[in-house]
Design an enzyme around this catalytic site. Structure first.
Site, PDB file in Angstrom:
ATOM      1  N   ASP A  30       0.841  -1.335   0.096  1.00  0.00           N
ATOM      2  CA  ASP A  30      -0.090   0.188   0.203  1.00  0.00           C
ATOM      3  C   ASP A  30       0.791   1.029  -0.093  1.00  0.00           C
ATOM      4  OD1 ASP A  30      -3.298   0.479   0.909  1.00  0.00           O
ATOM      5  OD2 ASP A  30      -1.652   2.153   1.137  1.00  0.00           O
ATOM      6  N   ILE A  31       0.679   2.302  -0.856  1.00  0.00           N
ATOM      7  CA  ILE A  31       1.412   3.559  -0.946  1.00  0.00           C
ATOM      8  C   ILE A  31       1.149   4.390   0.293  1.00  0.00           C
ATOM      9  CG2 ILE A  31      -0.471   5.194  -1.763  1.00  0.00           C
ATOM     10  CD1 ILE A  31       1.469   5.626  -4.253  1.00  0.00           C
ATOM     11  N   ASN A  86     -12.962  -2.695   2.992  1.00  0.00           N
ATOM     12  CA  ASN A  86     -14.014  -1.782   3.072  1.00  0.00           C
ATOM     13  C   ASN A  86     -14.959  -1.498   1.792  1.00  0.00           C
ATOM     14  OD1 ASN A  86     -12.481  -0.779   5.263  1.00  0.00           O
ATOM     15  ND2 ASN A  86     -10.971   0.360   3.896  1.00  0.00           N
ATOM     16  N   GLY A  92     -15.429   3.347   4.128  1.00  0.00           N
ATOM     17  CA  GLY A  92     -14.159   4.268   4.017  1.00  0.00           C
ATOM     18  C   GLY A  92     -13.349   3.687   2.850  1.00  0.00           C
ATOM     19  N   GLN A  93     -14.192   3.016   1.686  1.00  0.00           N
ATOM     20  CA  GLN A  93     -13.570   2.486   0.617  1.00  0.00           C
ATOM     21  C   GLN A  93     -13.233   3.622  -0.208  1.00  0.00           C
ATOM     22  OE1 GLN A  93     -16.087  -0.185  -1.695  1.00  0.00           O
ATOM     23  NE2 GLN A  93     -14.393  -0.774  -3.095  1.00  0.00           N
ATOM     24  N   SER A  94     -12.275   3.971  -0.786  1.00  0.00           N
ATOM     25  CA  SER A  94     -11.649   4.867  -1.574  1.00  0.00           C
ATOM     26  C   SER A  94     -11.224   4.276  -3.296  1.00  0.00           C
ATOM     27  CB  SER A  94     -10.409   5.537  -1.010  1.00  0.00           C
ATOM     28  OG  SER A  94      -9.466   4.811  -1.127  1.00  0.00           O
ATOM     29  N   HIS A  99     -10.840  -5.318  -2.995  1.00  0.00           N
ATOM     30  CA  HIS A  99      -9.467  -5.479  -2.345  1.00  0.00           C
ATOM     31  C   HIS A  99      -9.692  -5.909  -0.869  1.00  0.00           C
ATOM     32  CE1 HIS A  99     -10.122  -1.332  -1.987  1.00  0.00           C
ATOM     33  NE2 HIS A  99      -9.405  -1.205  -0.905  1.00  0.00           N
ATOM     34  N   HIS A 101      -7.095  -5.625   2.707  1.00  0.00           N
ATOM     35  CA  HIS A 101      -5.985  -4.902   3.090  1.00  0.00           C
ATOM     36  C   HIS A 101      -5.262  -6.249   3.858  1.00  0.00           C
ATOM     37  CE1 HIS A 101      -6.794  -0.628   2.299  1.00  0.00           C
ATOM     38  NE2 HIS A 101      -8.291  -1.126   2.231  1.00  0.00           N
TER      39      HIS A 101
HETATM   40  P1  AMP Z   1      -9.689   1.700   0.573  1.00  0.00           P
HETATM   41  O1  AMP Z   1      -9.577   3.084   0.848  1.00  0.00           O
HETATM   42  O2  AMP Z   1      -9.985   0.659   1.577  1.00  0.00           O
HETATM   43  O3  AMP Z   1     -10.518   1.730  -1.027  1.00  0.00           O
HETATM   44  O4  AMP Z   1      -8.198   1.212   0.054  1.00  0.00           O
HETATM   45  C1  AMP Z   1      -7.579   1.727  -0.942  1.00  0.00           C
HETATM   46  C2  AMP Z   1      -6.081   1.643  -0.592  1.00  0.00           C
HETATM   47  O5  AMP Z   1      -5.401   1.821  -1.986  1.00  0.00           O
HETATM   48  C3  AMP Z   1      -5.534   3.015   0.337  1.00  0.00           C
HETATM   49  O6  AMP Z   1      -5.181   2.245   1.282  1.00  0.00           O
HETATM   50  C4  AMP Z   1      -4.636   3.677  -0.538  1.00  0.00           C
HETATM   51  O7  AMP Z   1      -3.533   3.958   0.161  1.00  0.00           O
HETATM   52  C5  AMP Z   1      -4.117   2.404  -1.609  1.00  0.00           C
HETATM   53  N1  AMP Z   1      -3.677   2.760  -2.883  1.00  0.00           N
HETATM   54  C6  AMP Z   1      -4.158   4.025  -3.682  1.00  0.00           C
HETATM   55  N2  AMP Z   1      -3.364   4.156  -4.734  1.00  0.00           N
HETATM   56  C7  AMP Z   1      -2.330   3.133  -4.542  1.00  0.00           C
HETATM   57  C8  AMP Z   1      -1.089   3.032  -5.402  1.00  0.00           C
HETATM   58  N3  AMP Z   1      -1.132   3.601  -6.559  1.00  0.00           N
HETATM   59  N4  AMP Z   1      -0.248   1.892  -4.972  1.00  0.00           N
HETATM   60  C9  AMP Z   1      -0.638   1.563  -3.684  1.00  0.00           C
HETATM   61  N5  AMP Z   1      -1.581   1.546  -3.166  1.00  0.00           N
HETATM   62  C10 AMP Z   1      -2.459   2.321  -3.363  1.00  0.00           C
END
Ligand code: AMP
Ligand code: ZN
Length: 113
Positions: A30-31, A86, A92-94, A99, A101
């Protein structure tokens, strides 16, 4: 061309720090890590969330196998780790690509935040 950020990672349009990959799944660091070790595990097939996966037994099995391989790669298969998914804004899904975690490297308490 993919518009979803995780589909772009699958297609190599955006780089990632890969932890595990097979025909149907990909896992990468994760970034923005929320634990000492934080890996995102995704299916290569784009689906939005766990609800859309509920009728796809193969995909869920593939994801469980990928989580297991990630745990082994991180060396936490015996010490333990936390797996989170999420769903939607309230969850809290972004990124709207299903996926898990995988969080590890510390002892987690009962609080899910
Ligand atoms: P969520 O908020 O549960 O949808 O998780 C999305 C996750 O993806 C977050 O923890 C972000 O930090 C991660 N993320 C977004 N863009 C990238 C990327 N380019 N490389 C790695 N992780 C990412
Ligand atoms: Zn996608």
């Amino acid at each position: 061309m993919a518009h979803c950020i995780f589909c772009k990672i699958i297609e190599g349009e955006i780089p990632c720090h890969k932890v595990y990959e097979d025909d149907r799944t990909l896992a990468f660091h994760d970034i923005n890590p929320k634990a000492p070790m934080h890996v995102v595990v995704i299916p290569k097939k784009h689906i939005a969330n766990i609800m859309q996966a509920s009728e796809d037994a193969q995909l869920l099995k593939d994801m469980a196998c990928a989580v297991t391989e990630v745990a082994k790669a991180l060396g936490v298969q015996d010490s333990g780790f936390r797996t989170v998914t999420n769903t939607g804004e309230g969850g809290g899904q972004s990124v709207d690509h299903f996926h898990f975690h995988v969080l590890a490297g510390k002892t987690f308490g009962e609080d899910f935040g």
